[in-house]
Design a protein around this motif. Sequence first.
Motif, PDB file in Angstrom:
ATOM      1  N   ILE A   1       0.947  -1.167  -0.022  1.00 30.52           N
ATOM      2  CA  ILE A   1       0.036  -0.053  -0.097  1.00 30.52           C
ATOM      3  C   ILE A   1       0.868   1.204   0.105  1.00 30.52           C
ATOM      4  O   ILE A   1       1.500   1.430   0.993  1.00 30.52           O
ATOM      5  N   TRP A   2       0.857   1.948  -1.159  1.00 34.67           N
ATOM      6  CA  TRP A   2       1.543   3.152  -1.270  1.00 34.67           C
ATOM      7  C   TRP A   2       0.819   4.316  -0.844  1.00 34.67           C
ATOM      8  O   TRP A   2      -0.414   4.565  -1.379  1.00 34.67           O
ATOM      9  N   GLU A   3       0.993   5.071   0.201  1.00 37.50           N
ATOM     10  CA  GLU A   3       0.250   6.202   0.641  1.00 37.50           C
ATOM     11  C   GLU A   3       0.543   7.585  -0.343  1.00 37.50           C
ATOM     12  O   GLU A   3       1.421   7.588  -0.868  1.00 37.50           O
ATOM     13  N   PRO A   4      -0.346   8.532  -0.336  1.00 38.60           N
ATOM     14  CA  PRO A   4      -0.287   9.835  -0.945  1.00 38.60           C
ATOM     15  C   PRO A   4       1.277  10.531  -0.879  1.00 38.60           C
ATOM     16  O   PRO A   4       1.962  10.982  -1.657  1.00 38.60           O
ATOM     17  N   ALA A   5       1.790  10.146   0.470  1.00 39.08           N
ATOM     18  CA  ALA A   5       3.162  10.828   0.899  1.00 39.08           C
ATOM     19  C   ALA A   5       4.279  10.122  -0.047  1.00 39.08           C
ATOM     20  O   ALA A   5       5.272  10.908  -0.128  1.00 39.08           O
ATOM     21  N   ALA A   6       3.914   9.123  -0.401  1.00 37.59           N
ATOM     22  CA  ALA A   6       5.008   8.469  -1.358  1.00 37.59           C
ATOM     23  C   ALA A   6       5.039   9.058  -2.694  1.00 37.59           C
ATOM     24  O   ALA A   6       6.370   8.902  -3.271  1.00 37.59           O
ATOM     25  N   TYR A   7       4.326   9.792  -3.280  1.00 36.15           N
ATOM     26  CA  TYR A   7       4.568  10.304  -4.523  1.00 36.15           C
ATOM     27  C   TYR A   7       5.527  11.169  -4.997  1.00 36.15           C
ATOM     28  O   TYR A   7       6.264  10.976  -5.463  1.00 36.15           O
ATOM     29  N   ALA A   8       5.644  12.353  -4.015  1.00 37.52           N
ATOM     30  CA  ALA A   8       6.787  13.124  -4.163  1.00 37.52           C
ATOM     31  C   ALA A   8       8.102  12.375  -4.145  1.00 37.52           C
ATOM     32  O   ALA A   8       9.100  12.645  -4.505  1.00 37.52           O
ATOM     33  N   ILE A   9       8.355  11.367  -3.027  1.00 38.06           N
ATOM     34  CA  ILE A   9       9.290  10.391  -2.788  1.00 38.06           C
ATOM     35  C   ILE A   9       9.814   9.724  -3.979  1.00 38.06           C
ATOM     36  O   ILE A   9      10.880   9.832  -4.197  1.00 38.06           O
ATOM     37  N   LEU A  10       8.789   8.943  -4.666  1.00 44.87           N
ATOM     38  CA  LEU A  10       8.974   8.378  -5.778  1.00 44.87           C
ATOM     39  C   LEU A  10       9.467   9.131  -6.936  1.00 44.87           C
ATOM     40  O   LEU A  10      10.296   8.896  -7.888  1.00 44.87           O
ATOM     41  N   LEU A  11       8.976  10.468  -7.157  1.00 47.09           N
ATOM     42  CA  LEU A  11       9.300  11.068  -8.270  1.00 47.09           C
ATOM     43  C   LEU A  11      10.770  11.625  -7.767  1.00 47.09           C
ATOM     44  O   LEU A  11      11.519  11.903  -8.826  1.00 47.09           O
ATOM     45  N   GLN A  12      11.129  12.060  -6.702  1.00 44.93           N
ATOM     46  CA  GLN A  12      12.445  12.134  -6.356  1.00 44.93           C
ATOM     47  C   GLN A  12      13.583  10.941  -6.832  1.00 44.93           C
ATOM     48  O   GLN A  12      14.702  11.122  -7.244  1.00 44.93           O
ATOM     49  N   HIS A  13      13.036  10.124  -6.377  1.00 46.13           N
ATOM     50  CA  HIS A  13      13.552   8.798  -6.612  1.00 46.13           C
ATOM     51  C   HIS A  13      14.025   8.535  -7.703  1.00 46.13           C
ATOM     52  O   HIS A  13      15.076   8.436  -8.127  1.00 46.13           O
ATOM     53  N   ILE A  14      13.015   8.668  -8.847  1.00 41.55           N
ATOM     54  CA  ILE A  14      13.403   8.471 -10.410  1.00 41.55           C
ATOM     55  C   ILE A  14      14.163   9.427 -10.937  1.00 41.55           C
ATOM     56  O   ILE A  14      14.962   9.399 -11.624  1.00 41.55           O
ATOM     57  N   ALA A  15      13.835  10.871 -10.281  1.00 41.66           N
ATOM     58  CA  ALA A  15      14.793  11.831 -10.595  1.00 41.66           C
ATOM     59  C   ALA A  15      16.127  11.732 -10.682  1.00 41.66           C
ATOM     60  O   ALA A  15      17.240  12.267 -11.084  1.00 41.66           O
ATOM     61  N   ASN A  16      16.540  11.008  -9.333  1.00 43.45           N
ATOM     62  CA  ASN A  16      17.979  10.459  -8.788  1.00 43.45           C
ATOM     63  C   ASN A  16      18.470   9.287  -9.658  1.00 43.45           C
ATOM     64  O   ASN A  16      19.608   8.770  -9.371  1.00 43.45           O
ATOM     65  N   GLY A  17      17.612   8.732 -10.577  1.00 47.31           N
ATOM     66  CA  GLY A  17      18.403   7.744 -11.407  1.00 47.31           C
ATOM     67  C   GLY A  17      17.940   6.328 -11.199  1.00 47.31           C
ATOM     68  O   GLY A  17      18.187   5.457 -11.607  1.00 47.31           O
ATOM     69  N   TYR A  18      17.125   6.237 -10.013  1.00 45.58           N
ATOM     70  CA  TYR A  18      16.550   5.118  -9.463  1.00 45.58           C
ATOM     71  C   TYR A  18      15.187   4.647 -10.227  1.00 45.58           C
ATOM     72  O   TYR A  18      14.450   5.322 -10.579  1.00 45.58           O
ATOM     73  N   LYS A  19      15.251   3.378 -10.536  1.00 48.31           N
ATOM     74  CA  LYS A  19      14.102   2.520 -11.464  1.00 48.31           C
ATOM     75  C   LYS A  19      13.582   1.660 -10.501  1.00 48.31           C
ATOM     76  O   LYS A  19      12.355   1.062 -10.863  1.00 48.31           O
ATOM     77  N   CYS A  20      14.001   1.067  -9.426  1.00 47.52           N
ATOM     78  CA  CYS A  20      13.706   0.123  -8.511  1.00 47.52           C
ATOM     79  C   CYS A  20      12.530   0.580  -7.216  1.00 47.52           C
ATOM     80  O   CYS A  20      13.145   1.431  -6.560  1.00 47.52           O
TER      81      CYS A  20
END
Length: 196
Positions: free
Chosen positions: A135-154
Amino acid sequence: MAPLYGLVLAGGRSVRMGRDKGAIPWHGREQRYYMADMLAPLCEHVYISCRAEQQDEIDAAYHTLPDSYEGGGPLIAILSAFRARPDVAWLVVACDLPLLDAGTLRYLIANRDAKGIATTFRGPEDGLPEPLVTIWEPAAYAILLQHIANGYKCPRKALIFNEANVRMLDAPDAAKILNANTQADADKVMQLLKGD
């Protein structure tokens, strides 16, 4: 607590399996539909995540959510879901979990931590978070965007890097969250299903 929506990940290319994992009829019908039907009583709305070119092949009785970012993979699917509805929590399940059952999902939901970014299971083989039964909470969205911006795909790495805000659970039955990614995995699952 944010509303809970369901997302069945069925947009992979299934290279290791050699055939579309979402179309395997483990339980008498295509797995993507079996999973969507399992999520339906547990979530307010359920979507089947797919690549744009897959939309026409998915039964019109099911809602689809095509990838809205380039690159493919489960992280793109999760981000696409949040892009569509950033205000809800997403119960994400991969279509390559043929032993997953409603009882396991109800356990996950009952132990949901809506104040964190995610509630997930520990992988039975490696003890790492299982991002594709989460279960991914709404607070995860910004973190996941930053995660992919940092080059992570996992998406697993996003859970690991933010473990202080992730609730990790042991599955009631670890076999229920085993992946079937290869034909050897599929053969093992068939033996387990025949034993039920």
